[in-house]
Design a protein around this motif. Structure first.
Motif, PDB file in Angstrom:
ATOM      1  N   LEU A  86       0.830  -1.206   0.000  1.00  0.00           N
ATOM      2  CA  LEU A  86       0.000   0.000   0.000  1.00  0.00           C
ATOM      3  C   LEU A  86       0.864   1.256   0.000  1.00  0.00           C
ATOM      4  N   ALA A  87       1.957   1.222   0.766  1.00  0.00           N
ATOM      5  CA  ALA A  87       2.829   2.396   0.812  1.00  0.00           C
ATOM      6  C   ALA A  87       3.457   2.670  -0.552  1.00  0.00           C
ATOM      7  N   GLN A  88       3.737   1.614  -1.311  1.00  0.00           N
ATOM      8  CA  GLN A  88       4.333   1.777  -2.633  1.00  0.00           C
ATOM      9  C   GLN A  88       3.353   2.340  -3.651  1.00  0.00           C
ATOM     10  N   HIS A  89       2.061   2.093  -3.443  1.00  0.00           N
ATOM     11  CA  HIS A  89       1.059   2.472  -4.440  1.00  0.00           C
ATOM     12  C   HIS A  89       0.165   3.626  -4.003  1.00  0.00           C
ATOM     13  N   THR A  90       0.445   4.195  -2.844  1.00  0.00           N
ATOM     14  CA  THR A  90      -0.259   5.404  -2.410  1.00  0.00           C
ATOM     15  C   THR A  90       0.798   6.403  -1.971  1.00  0.00           C
ATOM     16  N   GLU A  91       0.373   7.595  -1.663  1.00  0.00           N
ATOM     17  CA  GLU A  91       1.318   8.634  -1.253  1.00  0.00           C
ATOM     18  C   GLU A  91       1.404   8.751   0.266  1.00  0.00           C
ATOM     19  N   LEU A  92       0.862   7.802   0.985  1.00  0.00           N
ATOM     20  CA  LEU A  92       0.753   7.942   2.436  1.00  0.00           C
ATOM     21  C   LEU A  92       1.543   6.878   3.185  1.00  0.00           C
ATOM     22  N   PRO A  93       2.058   7.215   4.375  1.00  0.00           N
ATOM     23  CA  PRO A  93       2.545   6.166   5.269  1.00  0.00           C
ATOM     24  C   PRO A  93       1.353   5.353   5.763  1.00  0.00           C
ATOM     25  N   VAL A  94       1.536   4.038   5.906  1.00  0.00           N
ATOM     26  CA  VAL A  94       0.416   3.139   6.191  1.00  0.00           C
ATOM     27  C   VAL A  94       0.711   2.292   7.424  1.00  0.00           C
ATOM     28  N   ALA A  95      -0.297   2.094   8.259  1.00  0.00           N
ATOM     29  CA  ALA A  95      -0.227   1.149   9.371  1.00  0.00           C
ATOM     30  C   ALA A  95      -1.255   0.047   9.124  1.00  0.00           C
ATOM     31  N   ILE A  96      -0.870  -1.189   9.424  1.00  0.00           N
ATOM     32  CA  ILE A  96      -1.750  -2.343   9.247  1.00  0.00           C
ATOM     33  C   ILE A  96      -2.056  -2.931  10.621  1.00  0.00           C
ATOM     34  N   GLY A  97      -3.305  -3.338  10.830  1.00  0.00           N
ATOM     35  CA  GLY A  97      -3.665  -3.913  12.119  1.00  0.00           C
ATOM     36  C   GLY A  97      -4.736  -4.974  12.003  1.00  0.00           C
ATOM     37  N   HIS A  98      -4.974  -5.648  13.123  1.00  0.00           N
ATOM     38  CA  HIS A  98      -6.031  -6.653  13.242  1.00  0.00           C
ATOM     39  C   HIS A  98      -7.331  -5.953  13.607  1.00  0.00           C
ATOM     40  N   ASP A  99      -8.446  -6.360  13.005  1.00  0.00           N
ATOM     41  CA  ASP A  99      -9.686  -5.617  13.189  1.00  0.00           C
ATOM     42  C   ASP A  99     -10.146  -5.580  14.651  1.00  0.00           C
ATOM     43  N   VAL A 100     -10.079  -6.720  15.350  1.00  0.00           N
ATOM     44  CA  VAL A 100     -10.556  -6.741  16.733  1.00  0.00           C
ATOM     45  C   VAL A 100      -9.568  -6.032  17.656  1.00  0.00           C
ATOM     46  N   ARG A 101      -8.266  -6.210  17.427  1.00  0.00           N
ATOM     47  CA  ARG A 101      -7.301  -5.472  18.256  1.00  0.00           C
ATOM     48  C   ARG A 101      -7.462  -3.970  18.058  1.00  0.00           C
ATOM     49  N   ALA A 102      -7.734  -3.558  16.828  1.00  0.00           N
ATOM     50  CA  ALA A 102      -7.959  -2.138  16.565  1.00  0.00           C
ATOM     51  C   ALA A 102      -9.227  -1.658  17.273  1.00  0.00           C
ATOM     52  N   GLY A 103     -10.271  -2.488  17.252  1.00  0.00           N
ATOM     53  CA  GLY A 103     -11.493  -2.135  17.976  1.00  0.00           C
ATOM     54  C   GLY A 103     -11.239  -2.013  19.466  1.00  0.00           C
ATOM     55  N   GLY A 104     -10.423  -2.921  20.018  1.00  0.00           N
ATOM     56  CA  GLY A 104     -10.069  -2.846  21.432  1.00  0.00           C
ATOM     57  C   GLY A 104      -9.265  -1.604  21.747  1.00  0.00           C
ATOM     58  N   LEU A 105      -8.351  -1.245  20.848  1.00  0.00           N
ATOM     59  CA  LEU A 105      -7.581  -0.014  21.029  1.00  0.00           C
ATOM     60  C   LEU A 105      -8.506   1.194  21.059  1.00  0.00           C
ATOM     61  N   ALA A 106      -9.459   1.238  20.129  1.00  0.00           N
ATOM     62  CA  ALA A 106     -10.401   2.359  20.092  1.00  0.00           C
ATOM     63  C   ALA A 106     -11.233   2.420  21.367  1.00  0.00           C
ATOM     64  N   GLU A 107     -11.709   1.282  21.835  1.00  0.00           N
ATOM     65  CA  GLU A 107     -12.489   1.278  23.074  1.00  0.00           C
ATOM     66  C   GLU A 107     -11.642   1.727  24.264  1.00  0.00           C
ATOM     67  N   SER A 108     -10.345   1.385  24.245  1.00  0.00           N
ATOM     68  CA  SER A 108      -9.492   1.751  25.379  1.00  0.00           C
ATOM     69  C   SER A 108      -9.153   3.241  25.375  1.00  0.00           C
ATOM     70  N   VAL A 109      -9.104   3.844  24.198  1.00  0.00           N
ATOM     71  CA  VAL A 109      -8.741   5.257  24.091  1.00  0.00           C
ATOM     72  C   VAL A 109      -9.973   6.161  24.078  1.00  0.00           C
ATOM     73  N   LEU A 110     -11.028   5.719  23.378  1.00  0.00           N
ATOM     74  CA  LEU A 110     -12.173   6.587  23.120  1.00  0.00           C
ATOM     75  C   LEU A 110     -13.481   6.114  23.740  1.00  0.00           C
ATOM     76  N   GLY A 111     -13.548   4.836  24.133  1.00  0.00           N
ATOM     77  CA  GLY A 111     -14.836   4.254  24.501  1.00  0.00           C
ATOM     78  C   GLY A 111     -14.943   3.781  25.932  1.00  0.00           C
ATOM     79  N   ALA A 112     -15.503   2.585  26.094  1.00  0.00           N
ATOM     80  CA  ALA A 112     -15.852   2.072  27.416  1.00  0.00           C
ATOM     81  C   ALA A 112     -14.654   1.667  28.256  1.00  0.00           C
ATOM     82  N   GLY A 113     -13.468   1.592  27.662  1.00  0.00           N
ATOM     83  CA  GLY A 113     -12.268   1.239  28.420  1.00  0.00           C
ATOM     84  C   GLY A 113     -11.371   2.420  28.712  1.00  0.00           C
ATOM     85  N   ARG A 114     -11.854   3.619  28.415  1.00  0.00           N
ATOM     86  CA  ARG A 114     -11.010   4.806  28.587  1.00  0.00           C
ATOM     87  C   ARG A 114     -10.539   4.935  30.031  1.00  0.00           C
ATOM     88  N   GLY A 115      -9.254   5.217  30.188  1.00  0.00           N
ATOM     89  CA  GLY A 115      -8.692   5.399  31.522  1.00  0.00           C
ATOM     90  C   GLY A 115      -8.157   4.138  32.168  1.00  0.00           C
TER      91      GLY A 115
END
Length: 301
Positions: A101-130
């Motif tokens: 993706l980095a070779q074919h777009t102009e952006l730096p790219v991060a790749i992740g697992h869908d559920v781990r990403a969801g858990g990260l979002a919940e920990s930062v923005l949602g029910a797990g904040r703090g």
């Protein structure tokens, strides 16, 4: 100066949710695309590149400055290297998706697992904040977990958090992983529906089983109790090793709310001894968790 945003993609086996996310996790645009896995993994890769390029151009037309992209998918994902070790839903095997993706777009790219990403979002923005020690558990067709340890997602090279494949009944129902009696054969939404439908002789959804639990139907109560006890057993094992302060429950089965959470809390509390006490709560971000998690990863890119 143009405002900053990131391109975020939450890729599923059938559809991908994609959008632009600005400062403060504000979702600027959001759209669903067909993943097109029936056309093969190469076609999916090409489609991903096209969506990232389209969103990048759309951001600039809005006067925004895209600073990175985050892409999350199901499977065994090595976030550190950006390599998809295995994604059965799409067909990738040891594929260097981040580099491609980095070779074919102009952006730096991060790749992740869908559920781990969801858990990260919940920990930062949602029910797990703090909370610095957190488990996010997604109860849907299967069961997957996201482990947040001392404030950081733990991936184990892409293999961490697969709590749905904790074996609880060696002689039990066959699991898609090749084993038998895994947690997800007992306590996922699909397992609850399957076990009830087989016993009742009619096809019903997990949501319908939950409604019958609320109505006090004996068979529904029995199936539900088996599921919550299996979940409690898995959580106690996790608590013994990782001592989370909060468990966030998401996915389709969590839509039943306290019908699920109240008996689960009661079972865990009854069986807790020297473990650190844990709060069990419902996820707050719904089906946007993966997209927001992708955006958080994109900012780190």
């Amino acid at each position: 100066m143009a405002g900053s945003c990131v391109v975020a993609l939450d890729v599923g086996g059938t559809r991908m949710k994609a959008g632009l996310v600005g400062e403060g996790a504000h979702v600027i645009t959001e759209r669903l695309y067909d993943t097109g896995r029936e056309d093969g993994p190469a076609a999916v890769t090409e489609r991903l590149v096209g969506v990232v390029q389209q969103l990048t151009e759309g951001a600039r037309e809005r006067g925004l400055r895209p600073s990175g992209a985050g892409v999350v998918i199901p499977g065994i994902i090595d976030e550190d290297t950006g390599v998809v070790r295995s994604s059965a839903n799409i067909g990738w095997q040891d594929f260097p998706l981040r580099r491609h993706l980095a070779q074919h777009t102009e952006l730096p790219v991060a790749i992740g697992h869908d559920v781990r990403a969801g858990g990260l979002a919940e920990s930062v923005l949602g029910a797990g904040r703090g909370q610095s020690d957190l488990l996010f558990l997604a109860l849907g067709t299967g069961i997957a977990g996201a482990m947040i340890l001392e404030g950081r997602p733990f991936s184990g090279g892409g293999y961490g958090g697969e709590i749905g494949h904790m074996q609880l009944d060696p002689g039990g129902h066959p699991c898609g992983c090749g084993s038998r009696g895994c947690l997800e054969t007992l306590a996922s939404a699909s397992a609850v529906a399957r076990r009830y439908s087989r016993r009742a002789g009619e096809q019903v959804s997990a949501r319908e089983v939950a409604l019958r639990v609320e109505a006090g139907e004996p068979l529904a109560l029995e199936i539900w109790r088996d599921a919550t006890e299996a979940l409690a057993t898995a959580l106690l094992a996790y608590m013994t090793i990782c001592a989370p302060t909060r468990v966030v429950i998401g996915g389709g089965l969590a839509q039943s709310g306290e019908t699920l959470l109240a008996p689960l809390r009661a079972s865990v509390e009854k069986r807790t001894t020297y473990h650190r006490p844990v709060q069990i709560v419902r996820a707050a971000l719904g089906d946007r968790a993966g997209l927001l998690g992708a955006a958080l990863l994109g900012r780190t890119a």
